[in-house]
Design an enzyme around this catalytic site. Sequence first.
Site, short mmCIF file in Angstrom:
data_model
loop_
_atom_site.label_atom_id
_atom_site.label_comp_id
_atom_site.label_asym_id
_atom_site.label_seq_id
_atom_site.Cartn_x
_atom_site.Cartn_y
_atom_site.Cartn_z
N ASN A 65 0.86 -1.19 0.00
CA ASN A 65 0.00 0.00 0.00
C ASN A 65 0.89 1.24 0.00
O ASN A 65 1.72 1.42 0.91
CB ASN A 65 -0.89 -0.05 1.25
N HIS A 95 1.05 6.24 1.93
CA HIS A 95 1.79 7.20 2.75
C HIS A 95 2.95 7.86 2.02
O HIS A 95 3.56 8.81 2.54
CB HIS A 95 2.18 6.58 4.09
N HIS A 103 -5.67 3.71 -1.27
CA HIS A 103 -6.97 4.06 -0.73
C HIS A 103 -7.28 5.49 -1.12
O HIS A 103 -6.58 6.41 -0.68
CB HIS A 103 -6.91 3.91 0.81
N ARG A 144 -9.40 8.21 -0.32
CA ARG A 144 -10.33 8.57 0.75
C ARG A 144 -11.23 9.71 0.31
O ARG A 144 -10.84 10.53 -0.52
CB ARG A 144 -9.56 8.96 2.02
N ARG A 165 -7.03 12.87 1.63
CA ARG A 165 -5.90 13.31 2.48
C ARG A 165 -4.54 12.84 1.96
O ARG A 165 -3.53 13.40 2.30
CB ARG A 165 -6.11 12.86 3.93
N GLU A 200 -8.76 0.54 -2.66
CA GLU A 200 -9.58 0.59 -1.44
C GLU A 200 -10.48 1.82 -1.50
O GLU A 200 -9.99 2.92 -1.82
CB GLU A 200 -8.69 0.71 -0.20
N THR A 203 -7.99 3.59 9.03
CA THR A 203 -9.22 2.80 9.05
C THR A 203 -9.27 1.96 10.33
O THR A 203 -8.53 0.99 10.48
CB THR A 203 -9.28 1.88 7.80
N GLU A 246 -11.20 -9.13 3.55
CA GLU A 246 -9.90 -8.83 4.17
C GLU A 246 -10.12 -8.72 5.67
O GLU A 246 -10.95 -7.91 6.12
CB GLU A 246 -9.33 -7.53 3.60
N HIS A 260 -3.52 -4.41 7.99
CA HIS A 260 -3.62 -3.26 8.86
C HIS A 260 -2.69 -3.39 10.05
O HIS A 260 -2.83 -4.31 10.86
CB HIS A 260 -5.05 -3.00 9.37
N1 PXP Z 1 -5.82 -2.98 4.39
C1 PXP Z 1 -6.76 -2.01 4.45
C2 PXP Z 1 -8.16 -2.35 4.03
C3 PXP Z 1 -6.45 -0.71 4.86
O1 PXP Z 1 -7.41 0.24 4.90
C4 PXP Z 1 -5.10 -0.40 5.17
C5 PXP Z 1 -4.74 0.98 5.56
O2 PXP Z 1 -5.02 1.85 4.52
C6 PXP Z 1 -4.16 -1.43 5.07
C7 PXP Z 1 -4.54 -2.71 4.71
C8 PXP Z 1 -2.70 -1.18 5.32
O3 PXP Z 1 -2.49 -0.84 6.64
P1 PXP Z 1 -1.03 -0.38 7.11
O4 PXP Z 1 -0.74 0.90 6.40
O5 PXP Z 1 -1.20 -0.22 8.58
O6 PXP Z 1 -0.09 -1.47 6.72
#
Ligand code: PXP
Length: 257
Positions: free
Chosen positions: A23, A26, A59, A61, A65, A86, A117, A167, A205
């Site tokens: 992902n 960030h 994602h 949003r 952001r 996402e 989330t 998930e 997550h």
């Molecule tokens: N899976 C989902 C559905 C999420 O919303 C997120 C965070 O955006 C993640 C995985 C990844 O989480 P992390 O950034 O904490 O690894």
Amino acid sequence: MAQANGVPGPAQRLPGALRLYINIDHVATIREARKTDEPDPALAARAAETGGADGITFHLREDRRHIQDRDVVGLAATATTPLNFELATSPDIVDLACRIRPHQATLVPERRTEVTTEGGLALDRNDSALSSAIARLKDAGIRTSLFLSPDTRSLDRAAELTVPAIELHTGRYAHTWRDNDAALEQLREAARYARSLGLAVHAGHGLTYLNTAPVARIAEIEELNIGHSVVSRGVFVGIERATTEMVDLVRAARGKA
Ligand code: PXP
């Protein structure tokens, strides 16, 4: 089978293995701190792919952001691995997903005030926005997954909604793994139960280089989505190497399952 977005399907890349999706949200968080044009999440996606990621997750949003609409369009044009989009059920974002046709969409809950989330979807029997989003994504040929807390009630409801995948939210595990195994056991049981319902099982997550291995060893889980920890490590070693380190860790853990 070719995917909606025209890249090779996961089955062609990794038969039978645990897939690791990175992902890259960030990377966009850093850019949005200055509202400038660097660092570019599409370049981070390329580096993650070179480092061995099986796919790229982002994602979009409602409050925009981090990832912006233009990033989504850019990723759809440049990614060489499957995309996992996402999103919450906002019609404009569902529209964009249907237009760019990623391999997969993961529906998540969203609250404007949350830092990230915080929980899984509350699967209300009368949630017409959710049912409509699932139907629209399915009609566009996009594999749809639901982000859920690891509890049987949510999994039963997901099976009723006839989505192919879920998930599991690993947040509780990520907060408590140092103290006890209860949340890991809950994930194991939920993964087993979801498979028994015919659902493909993904998880993510709060997973880090320290806590991912026990989750990767859960045989029913076929996909992990990891973001913050890999981007954080990427600050020091680069996204490509940070991804390879996580790929190696996940493969080693799965090998020992
Ligand atoms: N899976 C989902 C559905 C999420 O919303 C997120 C965070 O955006 C993640 C995985 C990844 O989480 P992390 O950034 O904490 O690894």
